[in-house]
Write a protein that holds these residues in place. Sequence first.
Motif, PDB file in Angstrom:
ATOM      1  N   SER A  49     -29.314  78.138  18.605  1.00 19.18           N
ATOM      2  CA  SER A  49     -28.256  78.608  17.717  1.00 19.18           C
ATOM      3  C   SER A  49     -27.932  80.062  18.029  1.00 19.18           C
ATOM      4  CB  SER A  49     -28.706  78.478  16.259  1.00 19.18           C
ATOM      5  OG  SER A  49     -27.686  78.880  15.375  1.00 19.18           O
ATOM      6  N   VAL A  50     -26.729  80.478  17.626  1.00 24.04           N
ATOM      7  CA  VAL A  50     -26.313  81.868  17.806  1.00 24.04           C
ATOM      8  C   VAL A  50     -25.443  82.280  16.637  1.00 24.04           C
ATOM      9  CG1 VAL A  50     -24.278  81.245  19.187  1.00 24.04           C
ATOM     10  CG2 VAL A  50     -25.274  83.539  19.418  1.00 24.04           C
ATOM     11  N   ILE A  51     -25.526  83.555  16.303  1.00 21.77           N
ATOM     12  CA  ILE A  51     -24.667  84.126  15.260  1.00 21.77           C
ATOM     13  C   ILE A  51     -24.059  85.409  15.801  1.00 21.77           C
ATOM     14  CG2 ILE A  51     -26.589  85.356  14.155  1.00 21.77           C
ATOM     15  CD1 ILE A  51     -25.154  84.721  11.445  1.00 21.77           C
ATOM     16  N   SER A  52     -22.785  85.602  15.514  1.00 27.55           N
ATOM     17  CA  SER A  52     -22.083  86.778  16.013  1.00 27.55           C
ATOM     18  C   SER A  52     -22.562  88.036  15.314  1.00 27.55           C
ATOM     19  CB  SER A  52     -20.575  86.610  15.814  1.00 27.55           C
ATOM     20  OG  SER A  52     -20.289  86.471  14.441  1.00 27.55           O
ATOM     21  N   ARG A  53     -22.188  89.161  15.843  1.00 32.20           N
ATOM     22  CA  ARG A  53     -22.706  90.427  15.342  1.00 32.20           C
ATOM     23  C   ARG A  53     -22.346  90.684  13.891  1.00 32.20           C
ATOM     24  NH1 ARG A  53     -19.282  94.621  19.101  1.00 32.20           N
ATOM     25  NH2 ARG A  53     -17.224  93.703  18.832  1.00 32.20           N
ATOM     26  N   ASN A  54     -21.207  90.201  13.455  1.00 30.55           N
ATOM     27  CA  ASN A  54     -20.844  90.409  12.057  1.00 30.55           C
ATOM     28  C   ASN A  54     -21.061  89.164  11.202  1.00 30.55           C
ATOM     29  OD1 ASN A  54     -18.809  88.792  12.944  1.00 30.55           O
ATOM     30  ND2 ASN A  54     -17.169  90.290  12.683  1.00 30.55           N
ATOM     31  N   GLY A  55     -21.641  88.136  11.794  1.00 31.10           N
ATOM     32  CA  GLY A  55     -21.989  86.945  11.040  1.00 31.10           C
ATOM     33  C   GLY A  55     -20.863  85.990  10.757  1.00 31.10           C
ATOM     34  N   ASP A  56     -19.674  86.233  11.314  1.00 29.09           N
ATOM     35  CA  ASP A  56     -18.541  85.377  10.971  1.00 29.09           C
ATOM     36  C   ASP A  56     -18.411  84.166  11.872  1.00 29.09           C
ATOM     37  OD1 ASP A  56     -15.752  87.186  12.548  1.00 29.09           O
ATOM     38  OD2 ASP A  56     -17.746  86.635  13.265  1.00 29.09           O
ATOM     39  N   SER A  57     -19.265  84.082  12.870  1.00 24.25           N
ATOM     40  CA  SER A  57     -19.213  82.953  13.790  1.00 24.25           C
ATOM     41  C   SER A  57     -20.628  82.487  14.112  1.00 24.25           C
ATOM     42  CB  SER A  57     -18.494  83.347  15.080  1.00 24.25           C
ATOM     43  OG  SER A  57     -18.509  82.288  16.011  1.00 24.25           O
ATOM     44  N   THR A  58     -20.827  81.169  14.034  1.00 24.21           N
ATOM     45  CA  THR A  58     -22.123  80.591  14.373  1.00 24.21           C
ATOM     46  C   THR A  58     -21.909  79.365  15.242  1.00 24.21           C
ATOM     47  OG1 THR A  58     -22.159  79.181  12.393  1.00 24.21           O
ATOM     48  CG2 THR A  58     -23.165  81.369  12.195  1.00 24.21           C
ATOM     49  N   ASP A  59     -22.948  78.980  15.966  1.00 20.95           N
ATOM     50  CA  ASP A  59     -22.885  77.756  16.744  1.00 20.95           C
ATOM     51  C   ASP A  59     -24.289  77.204  16.916  1.00 20.95           C
ATOM     52  OD1 ASP A  59     -21.037  76.754  19.758  1.00 20.95           O
ATOM     53  OD2 ASP A  59     -21.707  75.654  17.986  1.00 20.95           O
ATOM     54  N   TYR A  60     -24.348  75.916  17.195  1.00 23.25           N
ATOM     55  CA  TYR A  60     -25.622  75.218  17.266  1.00 23.25           C
ATOM     56  C   TYR A  60     -25.621  74.231  18.424  1.00 23.25           C
ATOM     57  CZ  TYR A  60     -25.746  76.923  12.464  1.00 23.25           C
ATOM     58  OH  TYR A  60     -25.717  77.720  11.350  1.00 23.25           O
ATOM     59  N   SER A  61     -26.795  73.913  18.905  1.00 19.23           N
ATOM     60  CA  SER A  61     -26.897  72.826  19.864  1.00 19.23           C
ATOM     61  C   SER A  61     -26.647  71.519  19.120  1.00 19.23           C
ATOM     62  CB  SER A  61     -28.276  72.814  20.516  1.00 19.23           C
ATOM     63  OG  SER A  61     -29.279  72.498  19.562  1.00 19.23           O
ATOM     64  N   GLU A  62     -26.240  70.523  19.862  1.00 14.66           N
ATOM     65  CA  GLU A  62     -25.948  69.234  19.237  1.00 14.66           C
ATOM     66  C   GLU A  62     -27.179  68.640  18.558  1.00 14.66           C
ATOM     67  OE1 GLU A  62     -22.108  69.346  19.459  1.00 14.66           O
ATOM     68  OE2 GLU A  62     -23.137  67.547  18.726  1.00 14.66           O
ATOM     69  N   SER A  63     -28.333  68.905  19.100  1.00 12.67           N
ATOM     70  CA  SER A  63     -29.556  68.292  18.577  1.00 12.67           C
ATOM     71  C   SER A  63     -29.967  68.839  17.204  1.00 12.67           C
ATOM     72  CB  SER A  63     -30.706  68.480  19.570  1.00 12.67           C
ATOM     73  OG  SER A  63     -30.987  69.851  19.757  1.00 12.67           O
ATOM     74  N   VAL A  64     -29.472  70.024  16.839  1.00 14.17           N
ATOM     75  CA  VAL A  64     -29.864  70.605  15.552  1.00 14.17           C
ATOM     76  C   VAL A  64     -28.693  70.752  14.590  1.00 14.17           C
ATOM     77  CG1 VAL A  64     -31.678  71.895  16.744  1.00 14.17           C
ATOM     78  CG2 VAL A  64     -29.550  73.060  16.135  1.00 14.17           C
ATOM     79  N   LYS A  65     -27.489  70.497  15.077  1.00 14.68           N
ATOM     80  CA  LYS A  65     -26.299  70.664  14.235  1.00 14.68           C
ATOM     81  C   LYS A  65     -26.402  69.796  12.991  1.00 14.68           C
ATOM     82  CE  LYS A  65     -22.705  71.527  16.620  1.00 14.68           C
ATOM     83  NZ  LYS A  65     -21.533  71.437  17.531  1.00 14.68           N
ATOM     84  N   GLY A  66     -26.138  70.392  11.854  1.00 15.67           N
ATOM     85  CA  GLY A  66     -26.224  69.671  10.594  1.00 15.67           C
ATOM     86  C   GLY A  66     -27.590  69.761   9.936  1.00 15.67           C
ATOM     87  N   ARG A  67     -28.588  70.226  10.679  1.00 15.49           N
ATOM     88  CA  ARG A  67     -29.946  70.351  10.119  1.00 15.49           C
ATOM     89  C   ARG A  67     -30.398  71.808  10.056  1.00 15.49           C
ATOM     90  NH1 ARG A  67     -34.125  68.446  12.880  1.00 15.49           N
ATOM     91  NH2 ARG A  67     -33.134  68.564  14.926  1.00 15.49           N
ATOM     92  N   PHE A  68     -29.949  72.620  10.996  1.00 14.55           N
ATOM     93  CA  PHE A  68     -30.351  74.029  11.065  1.00 14.55           C
ATOM     94  C   PHE A  68     -29.191  74.921  10.639  1.00 14.55           C
ATOM     95  CE2 PHE A  68     -33.804  73.718  14.634  1.00 14.55           C
ATOM     96  CZ  PHE A  68     -34.424  72.696  13.931  1.00 14.55           C
TER      97      PHE A  68
END
Length: 126
Positions: A49-68
Motif C-alpha cells: 500500500s501507499v499513501i501520498s504526502r498529504n494523505g489525499d491519495s491511497t492505493d493497494y495491491s489487489e491481494s489486500v484491497k478491501g481488507r487493508f
Amino acid sequence: QVQLVESGGGSVQAGDSLRLACAASGLPFETFNMGWFRQAPGKEREFVSVISRNGDSTDYSESVKGRFTISRDTAKKTVFLHMNNLQLADTGVYLCAARNADSTGSDYLDATYDFWGQGTQVTVSS
C-alpha cells in the motif's frame, strides 16, 4: 539521521485484525509518500500500500484491497496500516518505506524508495 520504526506486528489467527504503525524521524515527513511492503519467506518483497504526502491519495495491491487501510498522522509523523480479515497469505515481514514525493518513478517499486524501516513480523495461522 532518518529512522523509520515499525511496530504492531504479531501472531494472529486467520480472520483477525492488526494495526501496524511506522514512526518516522529525521525527515520532513510531509514531503514524503509513505509505503508498506511485505516479504514472505522465500519470496520477493512486494508492494502492499501507499499513501501520498498529504494523505489525499491511497492505493493497494489487489491481494489486500478491501481488507487493508493505510492512513497517516502528520502531527505524529506516523503512518498506519490497518489490516482486517487477515489470511495465511498475509504472513511476512512488513516494512515501512519513505519516498520523496517530488522524485520520479513509481510508488509501487521498492527500488524508488529512499528510506526503509527494519520491519515487523506478521504471522497468520489457521
